[in-house]
Design an enzyme around this catalytic site. Structure first.
Site, PDB file in Angstrom:
ATOM      1  N   ARG A 296      -0.666   8.530   2.774  1.00  0.00           N
ATOM      2  CA  ARG A 296      -0.803   7.715   1.567  1.00  0.00           C
ATOM      3  C   ARG A 296      -2.189   7.092   1.560  1.00  0.00           C
ATOM      4  NH1 ARG A 296       2.512   2.182  -0.021  1.00  0.00           N
ATOM      5  NH2 ARG A 296       1.533   1.892  -2.079  1.00  0.00           N
ATOM      6  N   HIS A 297      -2.781   7.007   0.383  1.00  0.00           N
ATOM      7  CA  HIS A 297      -4.117   6.433   0.255  1.00  0.00           C
ATOM      8  C   HIS A 297      -4.182   5.028   0.845  1.00  0.00           C
ATOM      9  CE1 HIS A 297      -2.864   3.649  -2.924  1.00  0.00           C
ATOM     10  NE2 HIS A 297      -2.130   4.648  -3.396  1.00  0.00           N
TER      11      HIS A 297
ATOM     12  N   ASN B 243      -3.569  -2.497  -5.660  1.00  0.00           N
ATOM     13  CA  ASN B 243      -2.645  -2.934  -4.608  1.00  0.00           C
ATOM     14  C   ASN B 243      -2.977  -4.374  -4.239  1.00  0.00           C
ATOM     15  OD1 ASN B 243      -2.793   0.263  -2.924  1.00  0.00           O
ATOM     16  ND2 ASN B 243      -1.183  -0.482  -4.276  1.00  0.00           N
TER      17      ASN B 243
ATOM     18  N   ARG C 104      -8.335   7.358  -5.598  1.00  0.00           N
ATOM     19  CA  ARG C 104      -7.975   6.654  -4.366  1.00  0.00           C
ATOM     20  C   ARG C 104      -7.414   7.612  -3.316  1.00  0.00           C
ATOM     21  NH1 ARG C 104      -4.412   5.206  -8.498  1.00  0.00           N
ATOM     22  NH2 ARG C 104      -2.154   5.207  -8.075  1.00  0.00           N
TER      23      ARG C 104
ATOM     24  N   GLU D  59       0.654   9.631  -8.369  1.00  0.00           N
ATOM     25  CA  GLU D  59       1.640   8.574  -8.226  1.00  0.00           C
ATOM     26  C   GLU D  59       2.635   8.608  -9.383  1.00  0.00           C
ATOM     27  OE1 GLU D  59       3.692   6.796  -6.864  1.00  0.00           O
ATOM     28  OE2 GLU D  59       2.526   5.176  -5.944  1.00  0.00           O
TER      29      GLU D  59
ATOM     30  N   TYR E  59       4.055   4.621 -14.362  1.00  0.00           N
ATOM     31  CA  TYR E  59       4.827   3.404 -14.604  1.00  0.00           C
ATOM     32  C   TYR E  59       4.908   2.993 -16.068  1.00  0.00           C
ATOM     33  CZ  TYR E  59       5.700   2.268  -9.719  1.00  0.00           C
ATOM     34  OH  TYR E  59       6.171   2.290  -8.424  1.00  0.00           O
TER      35      TYR E  59
ATOM     36  N   HIS F 279       0.302   9.657  -2.671  1.00  0.00           N
ATOM     37  CA  HIS F 279       0.725   8.316  -3.077  1.00  0.00           C
ATOM     38  C   HIS F 279       2.127   8.004  -2.574  1.00  0.00           C
ATOM     39  CE1 HIS F 279      -2.719   8.348  -5.865  1.00  0.00           C
ATOM     40  NE2 HIS F 279      -2.438   9.635  -5.905  1.00  0.00           N
TER      41      HIS F 279
END
Length: 224
Positions: A8-9, A15, A58, A112, A115, A181
């Site tokens: 994972r990045h 974040n 990322r 990712e 959302y 991600h």
């Protein structure tokens, strides 16, 4: 036994700000850069033959920074599946270049989780607006998406076929690094470890810490 490394990045700018990031293309923080470099030192002795990453910077930065610490000292050659370069036939010059580099395939299917309307919102602000319980459902349920976004189940439906069709065949003869991600890697881990829906919801993928599997005769074994 071939090796599969999930990474994972490192910590991203959002974040740090506690924001829903999803497909928003933010870069790493200073801490995230250090996490990626630390991950590279942990896998520096494992030969890496091919890399897969998402379209988001990322994840790509994490792959680059990690491999800068690798003992092979080989540069990465990013191979894109779409765009003008594909149309103009840039791939025709890749055969010779691949021999001098580590081929790094880029796909949106490793992005990712999307959302939707939550993207960009501070998570505490989202809880105030929609309610703590509702936000928890959107974040931690398997098949309930946020407004306009993806559930983990929807993420799995795009990530897992890519893993099975594009990545798994490479594992039969190569060591593979996937830099991606939290949720796309959870989807892959669900398959690798045969996790139930309830178990995968409890699975946490930490930033910047490689997870290593051995692959032999069609079977995966988590090494560390």
């Amino acid at each position: 036994m071939k090796k599969l490394i999930l990474l994972r990045h490192g910590q991203s700018q959002w974040n740090l700000l506690n924001r829903f990031t999803g497909w928003v293309d933010v870069s790493l923080t200073d801490k995230g850069i250090k996490e990626a470099q630390s991950a590279g030192r942990k896998i520096k002795d494992i030969p890496i033959d091919i890399i897969f990453t998402s379209e988001l910077v990322r994840a790509q930065m994490t792959a680059i920074l990690a491999m800068e610490k690798h003992e092979s000292n080989e540069p990465l050659l990013f191979i894109h599946s779409k765009g003008k370069g594909k149309q103009w036939g840039i791939d025709s010059c890749l055969k010779e270049a691949v021999e001098m580099c580590i081929p790094t395939h880029v796909s949106w299917r490793l992005n990712e989780r999307f959302y939707g309307k939550l993207q960009g919102m501070n998570k505490d602000e989202a809880r105030k607006k929609f309610g703590k319980d509702q936000v928890h459902i959107w974040r931690r349920s398997f098949d309930i998406p946020p407004p306009g976004g993806e559930s983990l189940k929807m993420t799995l439906k795009r990530t897992l076929p890519y893993f099975k069709n594009e990545i798994l065949p490479q594992l039969k003869k190569k060591n593979v690094l996937i830099a991606a991600h939290g949720n796309s890697l959870r989807a892959i881990s669900m398959f690798l470890e045969d996790l139930s829906q309830e178990e995968v919801l409890k699975l946490e993928i930490p930033t910047g810490k490689p997870i290593i599997y051995g692959y032999d005769k069609g079977q995966f074994k988590k090494l560390k």
